[in-house]
Design an enzyme around this catalytic site. Structure first.
Site, PDB file in Angstrom:
ATOM      1  N   GLU A 277     -44.029 -37.484 -34.193  1.00 10.72           N
ATOM      2  CA  GLU A 277     -43.869 -37.836 -35.564  1.00 10.72           C
ATOM      3  C   GLU A 277     -42.489 -37.107 -36.172  1.00 10.72           C
ATOM      4  O   GLU A 277     -42.452 -36.651 -37.204  1.00 10.72           O
ATOM      5  CB  GLU A 277     -44.783 -36.815 -36.493  1.00 10.72           C
ATOM      6  CG  GLU A 277     -45.972 -37.963 -36.880  1.00 10.72           C
ATOM      7  CD  GLU A 277     -47.169 -37.159 -37.245  1.00 10.72           C
ATOM      8  OE1 GLU A 277     -48.244 -37.709 -37.477  1.00 10.72           O
ATOM      9  OE2 GLU A 277     -47.012 -35.715 -37.662  1.00 10.72           O
ATOM     10  N   ARG A 280     -36.719 -36.194 -39.683  1.00  8.27           N
ATOM     11  CA  ARG A 280     -35.370 -35.680 -39.576  1.00  8.27           C
ATOM     12  C   ARG A 280     -34.509 -35.969 -38.751  1.00  8.27           C
ATOM     13  O   ARG A 280     -33.358 -36.583 -38.855  1.00  8.27           O
ATOM     14  CB  ARG A 280     -35.446 -34.149 -39.868  1.00  8.27           C
ATOM     15  CG  ARG A 280     -34.264 -33.354 -40.314  1.00  8.27           C
ATOM     16  CD  ARG A 280     -34.171 -32.116 -40.048  1.00  8.27           C
ATOM     17  NE  ARG A 280     -35.389 -31.215 -40.498  1.00  8.27           N
ATOM     18  CZ  ARG A 280     -35.384 -30.987 -41.960  1.00  8.27           C
ATOM     19  NH1 ARG A 280     -34.404 -30.966 -42.568  1.00  8.27           N
ATOM     20  NH2 ARG A 280     -36.820 -30.306 -42.240  1.00  8.27           N
ATOM     21  N   ARG A 317     -31.964 -29.735 -51.562  1.00  5.30           N
ATOM     22  CA  ARG A 317     -32.319 -28.899 -50.220  1.00  5.30           C
ATOM     23  C   ARG A 317     -31.592 -27.599 -50.179  1.00  5.30           C
ATOM     24  O   ARG A 317     -32.103 -26.489 -50.088  1.00  5.30           O
ATOM     25  CB  ARG A 317     -32.084 -29.554 -48.911  1.00  5.30           C
ATOM     26  CG  ARG A 317     -33.085 -30.776 -48.733  1.00  5.30           C
ATOM     27  CD  ARG A 317     -33.022 -31.352 -47.418  1.00  5.30           C
ATOM     28  NE  ARG A 317     -33.722 -30.320 -46.435  1.00  5.30           N
ATOM     29  CZ  ARG A 317     -33.345 -29.679 -45.564  1.00  5.30           C
ATOM     30  NH1 ARG A 317     -31.858 -29.580 -45.697  1.00  5.30           N
ATOM     31  NH2 ARG A 317     -33.810 -28.897 -44.890  1.00  5.30           N
ATOM     32  N   CYS A 348     -27.088 -29.097 -65.027  1.00  7.40           N
ATOM     33  CA  CYS A 348     -26.900 -27.915 -65.534  1.00  7.40           C
ATOM     34  C   CYS A 348     -27.779 -26.775 -65.173  1.00  7.40           C
ATOM     35  O   CYS A 348     -28.805 -26.325 -65.542  1.00  7.40           O
ATOM     36  CB  CYS A 348     -27.473 -28.206 -67.212  1.00  7.40           C
ATOM     37  SG  CYS A 348     -26.146 -28.192 -68.283  1.00  7.40           S
ATOM     38  N   TYR A 376     -34.776 -36.177 -46.293  1.00  7.13           N
ATOM     39  CA  TYR A 376     -35.215 -35.403 -47.382  1.00  7.13           C
ATOM     40  C   TYR A 376     -34.125 -35.145 -48.459  1.00  7.13           C
ATOM     41  O   TYR A 376     -33.989 -34.019 -49.179  1.00  7.13           O
ATOM     42  CB  TYR A 376     -35.624 -33.920 -46.883  1.00  7.13           C
ATOM     43  CG  TYR A 376     -36.718 -33.989 -45.800  1.00  7.13           C
ATOM     44  CD1 TYR A 376     -38.185 -34.482 -46.138  1.00  7.13           C
ATOM     45  CD2 TYR A 376     -36.467 -33.767 -44.518  1.00  7.13           C
ATOM     46  CE1 TYR A 376     -38.850 -34.606 -45.160  1.00  7.13           C
ATOM     47  CE2 TYR A 376     -37.556 -33.846 -43.570  1.00  7.13           C
ATOM     48  CZ  TYR A 376     -38.721 -34.279 -43.992  1.00  7.13           C
ATOM     49  OH  TYR A 376     -39.725 -34.454 -42.845  1.00  7.13           O
TER      50      TYR A 376
HETATM   51  C1  PLP Z   1     -47.619 -33.741 -40.437  1.00  5.88           C
HETATM   52  C2  PLP Z   1     -46.154 -34.052 -40.257  1.00  5.88           C
HETATM   53  N1  PLP Z   1     -45.699 -34.961 -39.556  1.00  5.88           N
HETATM   54  C3  PLP Z   1     -44.264 -34.955 -39.453  1.00  5.88           C
HETATM   55  C4  PLP Z   1     -43.485 -34.438 -40.250  1.00  5.88           C
HETATM   56  C5  PLP Z   1     -42.027 -34.824 -40.003  1.00  5.88           C
HETATM   57  O1  PLP Z   1     -41.116 -33.582 -39.945  1.00  5.88           O
HETATM   58  P1  PLP Z   1     -39.735 -33.468 -39.519  1.00  5.88           P
HETATM   59  O2  PLP Z   1     -39.157 -34.507 -40.419  1.00  5.88           O
HETATM   60  O3  PLP Z   1     -39.227 -32.219 -39.363  1.00  5.88           O
HETATM   61  O4  PLP Z   1     -39.706 -34.302 -38.128  1.00  5.88           O
HETATM   62  C6  PLP Z   1     -43.822 -33.525 -41.395  1.00  5.88           C
HETATM   63  C7  PLP Z   1     -42.978 -32.611 -42.080  1.00  5.88           C
HETATM   64  O5  PLP Z   1     -42.502 -31.478 -41.648  1.00  5.88           O
HETATM   65  C8  PLP Z   1     -45.286 -33.173 -41.209  1.00  5.88           C
HETATM   66  O6  PLP Z   1     -45.857 -32.334 -42.117  1.00  5.88           O
HETATM   67  N1  LYS Z   2     -38.565 -31.177 -47.200  1.00  8.51           N
HETATM   68  C1  LYS Z   2     -38.564 -30.280 -46.125  1.00  8.51           C
HETATM   69  C2  LYS Z   2     -39.173 -30.792 -44.971  1.00  8.51           C
HETATM   70  C3  LYS Z   2     -40.567 -30.925 -45.140  1.00  8.51           C
HETATM   71  C4  LYS Z   2     -41.317 -31.444 -43.901  1.00  8.51           C
HETATM   72  C5  LYS Z   2     -42.706 -31.756 -44.575  1.00  8.51           C
HETATM   73  N2  LYS Z   2     -43.753 -31.539 -43.481  1.00  8.51           N
HETATM   74  C6  LYS Z   2     -36.894 -30.544 -45.869  1.00  8.51           C
HETATM   75  O1  LYS Z   2     -36.126 -31.035 -46.764  1.00  8.51           O
HETATM   76  O2  LYS Z   2     -36.445 -29.772 -44.875  1.00  8.51           O
END
Ligand code: PLP
Ligand code: LYS
Length: 424
Positions: A277, A280, A317, A348, A376
């Site tokens: 899954e 990123r 981030r 701000c 993200y």
């Molecule tokens: C259940 C689940 N799957 C997939 C992801 C995707 O994560 P990443 O973008 O680090 O691959 C996340 C976020 O961390 C998640 O919580």
């Molecule tokens: N939002 C986070 C990642 C979170 C993944 C959520 N399961 C980031 O910017 O790195």
């Protein structure tokens, strides 16, 4: 020599000029390259697999259409993400619905839409999903999420597989959860899931998680149910900086395929379909953000600030996780980077986007390209300070077209209503 930074074959200065700044830029070719690398690795090691792109990293209608064209699936975590996927024409069977606190309404919508899988996240949800499936007289395929107690070396806020986590069913209660799901008349248990964290650079923690999860698959088989799918989650890291460790997806598949074959053999269970899954990994390097540089402030002997026309509203981030990004001045790409700057956003607040980066001598009007912002950023953007969200431009080969329009001031007030006592 071209002084301009070229991204995915496009002159970024020309993109900034044409679409304005701040601007998110996404390359479809890079998305496809990342997906292909994952596919190729699984095919090389002969595992039955599926890829569920984690929509939370970056979703909109066009992005879902790319996912659909690539023949992969989508991990969603809200009614809004499911709605977007359906509007984009994704086969509902390709949707997996996750989330640690799904509402009854969202669950109902998901079952009515015919989503392929709902991943149950808690004991509470077993009863909730079971009851709604029964009301709708629909047998729903479900997986359940286990927190396998694996610590991945990543930022504390994005470690999600630890025992002390709001996510998932603790590993020592997994068998009990499986029993309860199996006993639900309208739930069909087809898989188990874990996700151990985000931006992980080594395959090692996944190996440990896979071993733990296969024990659970074995225990479920002992109850007479053969699990079809093992979802090992996402979390594949990317190189935000040149010297960050590289997550090697081929090595990851090689590592998990070895351990999975070995453990399945020892336990006498059939090798399940492996689902990954990543969010990123697929979208992060496929995106950059272009800003215009405005104010430059020098505090003698201390710091030189350059301010850009976006900031924590389009990329929260750095403020949230202390995330570090690399950037270049797009119109001075081949000039020597010999000035130390701090890049700040226009919100701000301190709003520090990048602390201490070497860049060529900057001037107002220069275009700053921040790299690896695909994941993200857009999906976590806010309207803080009533800033308008930047548009998103999609590149494919030599084409560049909008996939998200720029906000207008009108968008910013469209949901504002005036309570009766304040009416003029
Ligand atoms: C259940 C689940 N799957 C997939 C992801 C995707 O994560 P990443 O973008 O680090 O691959 C996340 C976020 O961390 C998640 O919580
Ligand atoms: N939002 C986070 C990642 C979170 C993944 C959520 N399961 C980031 O910017 O790195």
């Amino acid at each position: 020599m071209n002084e301009h930074f070229i991204f995915a074959g496009h002159d970024t200065v020309a993109l900034a000029k044409k679409f304005g700044t701040p601007l998110y830029v996404i390359s479809e070719n890079k998305i496809i390259e990342a997906i292909d690398l994952i596919k190729k690795s699984f095919e090389e090691y002969g595992l039955d697999y599926d890829i569920n792109y984690a929509g939370k990293a970056f979703t909109n209608i066009a992005m879902v259409k790319i996912i659909k064209q690539q023949g992969i699936s989508l991990d969603t975590v809200s009614g809004g993400e499911i709605y977007t996927a359906l509007k984009a024409g994704l086969d509902p069977k390709r949707i997996c619905f996750h989330g640690s606190n799904k509402s009854a309404q969202e669950i109902r919508e998901a079952i009515e839409a015919g989503v392929g899988v709902i991943t149950i996240d808690s004991f509470y949800e077993i009863g909730l999903v079971g009851r709604i499936a029964k009301e709708l007289e629909t047998v729903q395929n479900v997986h359940f999420r286990v927190s396998p107690g694996v610590e991945a070396h990543t930022h504390e806020y994005i470690q999600t597989g630890r025992i002390d986590s709001k996510f998932g069913i603790p590993v020592n209660m997994a068998v009990r959860a499986a029993r309860m799901i199996i006993d639900e008349e309208y739930l069909n248990l087809t898989g188990v899931h874990c996700h151990i964290g985000s931006d992980i650079s080594s395959p090692k923690p996944f190996e440990i998680a896979a071993t733990t999860m296969l024990e659970i698959v074995y225990n479920i088989k002992e109850m007479g149910v053969e699990i079809e799918a093992l979802n090992l989650g996402g979390g594949f890291g990317i190189n935000y900086l040149h010297d960050d460790p590289v997550f090697d997806v081929e090595e990851y598949v090689h590592t998990i395929s070895k351990i999975i074959r070995k453990q399945c053999d020892i336990l006498g269970i059939k090798i399940p379909k492996i689902i990954v899954e990543p969010g990123r990994y697929i979208i992060g390097p496929a995106g950059i953000t272009l800003y215009s540089i405005g104010t430059i402030k020098e505090i003698p002997y201390l710091r030189k600030y350059i301010s850009v026309d976006g900031g924590m509203a389009d990329n929260p981030r750095p403020a949230l996780y202390g995330a570090i990004y690399h950037a270049v001045i797009a119109n001075k790409y081949n000039k020597e980077a010999n000035e130390l700057y701090t890049v700040s956003g226009k919100c701000c607040e301190t709003d520090m986007l990048i602390k201490d980066i070497l860049l060529p001598q900057a001037a107002p009007g220069d275009i700053l390209a921040v790299l690896n912002t695909g994941a993200y950023n857009y999906s976590m953007a806010s309207h803080y300070n009533r800033l308008q969200s930047p548009p998103v431009v999609l590149l494919k080969d030599d084409k560049a077209e909008l996939m998200v329009k720029k906000d207008t001031y009108e968008n910013l007030i469209q949901n504002d209503v005036v309570p009766s006592w304040l009416e003029d």
